[in-house]
Motif scaffolding. Structure first.
Motif, PDB file in Angstrom:
ATOM      1  N   ARG A  42       0.991  -1.183   0.036  1.00 18.96           N
ATOM      2  CA  ARG A  42       0.069  -0.005   0.079  1.00 18.96           C
ATOM      3  C   ARG A  42       1.158   1.047  -0.011  1.00 18.96           C
ATOM      4  O   ARG A  42       0.273   2.342  -0.109  1.00 18.96           O
ATOM      5  CB  ARG A  42      -0.917  -0.159   1.226  1.00 18.96           C
ATOM      6  CG  ARG A  42      -2.077  -1.133   1.047  1.00 18.96           C
ATOM      7  CD  ARG A  42      -3.199  -0.997   1.874  1.00 18.96           C
ATOM      8  NE  ARG A  42      -3.689   0.192   2.040  1.00 18.96           N
ATOM      9  CZ  ARG A  42      -4.762   0.620   2.673  1.00 18.96           C
ATOM     10  NH1 ARG A  42      -5.423  -0.331   3.614  1.00 18.96           N
ATOM     11  NH2 ARG A  42      -5.568   1.956   2.711  1.00 18.96           N
ATOM     12  N   ARG A  47       1.331   2.245  -5.324  1.00 17.56           N
ATOM     13  CA  ARG A  47       1.061   3.801  -5.598  1.00 17.56           C
ATOM     14  C   ARG A  47       1.824   3.949  -6.877  1.00 17.56           C
ATOM     15  O   ARG A  47       1.591   4.973  -7.312  1.00 17.56           O
ATOM     16  CB  ARG A  47       1.136   4.722  -4.572  1.00 17.56           C
ATOM     17  CG  ARG A  47       0.544   4.321  -3.439  1.00 17.56           C
ATOM     18  CD  ARG A  47       0.940   5.564  -2.337  1.00 17.56           C
ATOM     19  NE  ARG A  47       0.404   5.013  -1.096  1.00 17.56           N
ATOM     20  CZ  ARG A  47       0.302   6.185  -0.178  1.00 17.56           C
ATOM     21  NH1 ARG A  47       0.587   7.260  -0.463  1.00 17.56           N
ATOM     22  NH2 ARG A  47      -0.629   5.604   0.945  1.00 17.56           N
ATOM     23  N   TYR A 151      -1.653  -1.339  -8.665  1.00 13.55           N
ATOM     24  CA  TYR A 151      -2.566  -1.172  -7.712  1.00 13.55           C
ATOM     25  C   TYR A 151      -3.244  -2.303  -6.979  1.00 13.55           C
ATOM     26  O   TYR A 151      -4.125  -2.129  -5.749  1.00 13.55           O
ATOM     27  CB  TYR A 151      -3.613   0.073  -7.942  1.00 13.55           C
ATOM     28  CG  TYR A 151      -4.286  -0.351  -9.426  1.00 13.55           C
ATOM     29  CD1 TYR A 151      -3.823  -0.022 -10.544  1.00 13.55           C
ATOM     30  CD2 TYR A 151      -5.498  -1.160  -9.364  1.00 13.55           C
ATOM     31  CE1 TYR A 151      -4.541  -0.269 -11.875  1.00 13.55           C
ATOM     32  CE2 TYR A 151      -5.970  -1.653 -10.485  1.00 13.55           C
ATOM     33  CZ  TYR A 151      -5.564  -0.982 -11.806  1.00 13.55           C
ATOM     34  OH  TYR A 151      -6.223  -1.454 -13.062  1.00 13.55           O
ATOM     35  N   GLN A 225       4.642  11.165  -7.750  1.00 14.24           N
ATOM     36  CA  GLN A 225       3.149  11.272  -7.930  1.00 14.24           C
ATOM     37  C   GLN A 225       2.738  10.644  -9.064  1.00 14.24           C
ATOM     38  O   GLN A 225       3.142  10.528 -10.235  1.00 14.24           O
ATOM     39  CB  GLN A 225       3.175  12.908  -8.055  1.00 14.24           C
ATOM     40  CG  GLN A 225       1.585  13.377  -7.814  1.00 14.24           C
ATOM     41  CD  GLN A 225       1.555  15.023  -7.714  1.00 14.24           C
ATOM     42  OE1 GLN A 225       2.593  15.422  -6.781  1.00 14.24           O
ATOM     43  NE2 GLN A 225       0.681  15.643  -8.026  1.00 14.24           N
ATOM     44  N   THR A 227      -1.007  10.670 -11.504  1.00  9.66           N
ATOM     45  CA  THR A 227      -2.005  11.725 -12.118  1.00  9.66           C
ATOM     46  C   THR A 227      -3.185  10.730 -13.002  1.00  9.66           C
ATOM     47  O   THR A 227      -2.373  10.292 -13.918  1.00  9.66           O
ATOM     48  CB  THR A 227      -2.052  13.022 -12.385  1.00  9.66           C
ATOM     49  OG1 THR A 227      -1.395  13.577 -11.358  1.00  9.66           O
ATOM     50  CG2 THR A 227      -3.266  13.693 -12.835  1.00  9.66           C
ATOM     51  N   ASP A 274       0.936  12.119   4.733  1.00  4.71           N
ATOM     52  CA  ASP A 274       0.602  13.012   3.853  1.00  4.71           C
ATOM     53  C   ASP A 274       0.659  14.736   4.232  1.00  4.71           C
ATOM     54  O   ASP A 274       0.723  15.619   3.707  1.00  4.71           O
ATOM     55  CB  ASP A 274      -0.695  12.968   3.087  1.00  4.71           C
ATOM     56  CG  ASP A 274      -0.759  11.670   2.336  1.00  4.71           C
ATOM     57  OD1 ASP A 274       0.350  10.978   2.192  1.00  4.71           O
ATOM     58  OD2 ASP A 274      -1.814  11.128   1.855  1.00  4.71           O
ATOM     59  N   ARG A 307      -7.849  12.255 -10.883  1.00 10.15           N
ATOM     60  CA  ARG A 307      -7.334  12.128  -9.431  1.00 10.15           C
ATOM     61  C   ARG A 307      -5.783  12.152  -9.512  1.00 10.15           C
ATOM     62  O   ARG A 307      -5.138  11.964 -10.384  1.00 10.15           O
ATOM     63  CB  ARG A 307      -7.689  10.823  -8.915  1.00 10.15           C
ATOM     64  CG  ARG A 307      -7.616  10.311  -7.547  1.00 10.15           C
ATOM     65  CD  ARG A 307      -8.330   8.894  -7.033  1.00 10.15           C
ATOM     66  NE  ARG A 307      -7.648   7.942  -7.483  1.00 10.15           N
ATOM     67  CZ  ARG A 307      -6.491   7.209  -7.209  1.00 10.15           C
ATOM     68  NH1 ARG A 307      -6.229   7.601  -5.520  1.00 10.15           N
ATOM     69  NH2 ARG A 307      -5.978   6.203  -7.557  1.00 10.15           N
ATOM     70  N   THR A 308      -5.202  12.660  -8.342  1.00 10.50           N
ATOM     71  CA  THR A 308      -3.777  12.545  -8.056  1.00 10.50           C
ATOM     72  C   THR A 308      -3.411  11.964  -6.889  1.00 10.50           C
ATOM     73  O   THR A 308      -4.259  12.254  -5.961  1.00 10.50           O
ATOM     74  CB  THR A 308      -3.093  14.018  -8.342  1.00 10.50           C
ATOM     75  OG1 THR A 308      -1.866  14.082  -8.611  1.00 10.50           O
ATOM     76  CG2 THR A 308      -3.303  15.051  -7.303  1.00 10.50           C
ATOM     77  N   TRP A 309      -2.038  11.261  -6.756  1.00 11.44           N
ATOM     78  CA  TRP A 309      -1.797  10.841  -5.694  1.00 11.44           C
ATOM     79  C   TRP A 309      -0.403  10.855  -5.362  1.00 11.44           C
ATOM     80  O   TRP A 309       0.294  10.986  -6.385  1.00 11.44           O
ATOM     81  CB  TRP A 309      -2.332   9.419  -5.428  1.00 11.44           C
ATOM     82  CG  TRP A 309      -1.847   8.474  -6.289  1.00 11.44           C
ATOM     83  CD1 TRP A 309      -0.641   7.580  -6.221  1.00 11.44           C
ATOM     84  CD2 TRP A 309      -2.205   7.910  -7.668  1.00 11.44           C
ATOM     85  NE1 TRP A 309      -0.500   6.938  -7.233  1.00 11.44           N
ATOM     86  CE2 TRP A 309      -1.463   7.256  -8.273  1.00 11.44           C
ATOM     87  CE3 TRP A 309      -3.311   8.468  -8.193  1.00 11.44           C
ATOM     88  CZ2 TRP A 309      -1.650   6.677  -9.593  1.00 11.44           C
ATOM     89  CZ3 TRP A 309      -3.666   7.970  -9.703  1.00 11.44           C
ATOM     90  CH2 TRP A 309      -2.692   7.205 -10.238  1.00 11.44           C
ATOM     91  N   THR A 310       0.178  10.614  -4.234  1.00  7.91           N
ATOM     92  CA  THR A 310       1.712  10.586  -3.998  1.00  7.91           C
ATOM     93  C   THR A 310       2.147   9.147  -3.344  1.00  7.91           C
ATOM     94  O   THR A 310       1.370   8.255  -2.806  1.00  7.91           O
ATOM     95  CB  THR A 310       2.122  11.878  -3.134  1.00  7.91           C
ATOM     96  OG1 THR A 310       1.200  11.727  -1.948  1.00  7.91           O
ATOM     97  CG2 THR A 310       1.618  13.202  -3.918  1.00  7.91           C
ATOM     98  N   GLY A 311       3.489   9.163  -3.463  1.00 13.00           N
ATOM     99  CA  GLY A 311       4.128   7.967  -2.853  1.00 13.00           C
ATOM    100  C   GLY A 311       5.495   8.423  -2.492  1.00 13.00           C
ATOM    101  O   GLY A 311       6.134   9.443  -3.160  1.00 13.00           O
TER     102      GLY A 311
END
Ligand code: FAD
Length: 390
Positions: A42, A47, A151, A225, A227, A274, A307-311
């Protein structure tokens, strides 16, 4: 909740490296426990952009990436499950002659390391991908590229690990490792277990774990990141990359994944989550990724970002991985901060397991270039030099 029977091996960190190591050790006959603070895969391992590419793998890691990609392709054999592998061509794109020449120099090193990369002109690139912008002057091209579905990988590993008899302690942050009967005692909030061998596969958290043994690993944490767009009509098939900016792929369902984005984003402490991230950088990287994607494929103007996310990614001072013994601590090993770690993960796990099972690994995994002891006392990674990340 303690386990009275000692384990042969305790793996701490349930990303792709830890899961693959645990699985291979169990399949080799060891009694294995895997500890993960959260759910399996996770963090970075769930990600990431899932790209299995030679085009932005460090030259020293190319042989490992080639085999890692093959293992994702053949996941049914070792994971007993399809990991969503898709073969694609890959292109790293240049909008100027100057950048084309820079790419040629960088990719010569990768080619020498075994990656099947050739330089092509803009027209050839557009023959391969007709939707590409007319402004593209040249590209590094690899027939061998692709992706797997990162994912969902934790769920697949969870089932495979259970089948292989691994004791999976997810939702279990390890608090320390101390010497004890049979080797080491792994301690968590409500229990402890003994293990002869401990393997720390905790990526950006490895600095914290090394501190348990009084060892200082200077680890720098970069925020990467992803997106994703809404579904768009099929526009391109290859995995595309703009140097130091982003990667771009269109999935079968039409969504377009933009990995990265212009600008650097670093944090100090992986445990702060975050909240410590600079939201203005996250927003500007998201907007920049969409803008760059439209520069590459003008028809992407049709789509919207959803959507955008980070890791987090861990950088050692020399940007080479930490793989080998924890300095000065018998029976404790490290496998962390591996660039292109999703691509390489399954193969790294197999090599590590072979090493611990006393079998000859197919390629050296405890190489002097990766030896964790080398970074002790070094200055942290130079963030200004991040253009050399590839
Ligand atoms: C946005 C993004 C895009 C990327 N794109 C790609 C790509 O396209 N292709 C590619 O090859 N690579 C890519 N990468 C890199 C890749 O994701 C990583 O190299 C890889 O996932 C690292 O795997 P890992 O198992 O070493 O670490 P992680 O996945 O970070 O796992 C480490 C685990 O250790 C656990 N842990 C930490 N402390 C403890 C503790 N005390 N007790 C128990 N567990 C603990 C954490 O919870 C975590 O799950 C990307 C990374 C990011 C962030």
């Amino acid at each position: 909740m303690s386990s009275s029977q000692p384990f042969d091996a305790a793996i701490i960190g349930g990303g792709v490296i830890g899961c693959a190591t645990a699985l291979n050790l169990a399949c080799g006959g060891m009694r294995v426990a895997l500890f993960e603070s959260d759910g399996l895969c996770r963090a970075a391992s769930g990600r990431n952009a899932g790209t299995l590419t030679m085009l932005y793998t460090r030259a020293s890691l190319i042989p490992y990436a080639i085999r890692g990609r093959e293992m994702w392709r053949d996941a049914a054999e070792w994971l007993s499950r399809d990991a969503g592998f898709h073969h694609r061509h890959g292109m790293e794109l240049a909008f100027s002659e100057e950048v084309t020449e820079e790419l040629a120099v960088q990719h010569r090193l990768r080619s020498e390391a075994g990656a099947p990369i050739e330089m092509i002109g803009g027209n050839r690139a557009r023959e391969i991908e007709p939707a590409l912008s007319g402004d593209i002057v040249g590209a590094a091209y690899s027939e061998v590229d692709g992706y797997a579905k990162s994912y969902g990988i934790g769920i697949l590993f969870h089932a495979a690990l259970k089948e292989a008899g691994v004791t999976v302690h997810d939702g279990t942050p390890v608090l320390g490792v101390e010497p004890g009967p049979g080797g080491h005692v792994v301690r968590w909030a409500v229990g402890q277990a003994s293990a002869r061998l401990v393997v720390m596969t905790s990526n950006v958290w490895i600095g914290k774990m090394a501190a348990w043994f009084g060892v200082n690993f200077p680890i720098t944490i970069r925020v990467n990141q992803g997106t994703i767009s809404e579904r768009i009509r099929p526009l391109f098939n290859s995995i595309l990359r703009v140097p130091n900016e982003l990667s771009l792929k269109q999935f079968e369902d039409g969504t377009v994944l933009m990995g990265g984005g212009r600008g650097e984003h670093w944090v100090e402490d992986a445990d702060k989550g975050d909240a410590q991230q600079d939201i203005s950088i996250v927003k500007s990287k998201m907007a920049g990724a969409a803008e760059c994607a439209r520069r590459v494929i003008p028809a992407l103007r049709e789509g919207r970002v959803v959507r955008t996310w980070t890791g987090y990614e861990g950088f050692t001072p020399d940007n080479q991985p930490l793989i080998g013994p924890m300095p000065g601590v018998e029976g404790v090993f490290v496998a962390a901060c591996i660039r292109s770690g999703f691509t390489i993960g399954p193969f790294a796990g197999r090599l590590l397991a072979d090493q611990f099972l006393g079998r000859e690994p197919e390629m050296p995994i405890f190489s002097p270039a990766f030896d964790p002891a080398r970074v002790v006392g070094m200055e942290p990674y130079d963030r200004e030099a991040s253009a050399q990340i590839a």
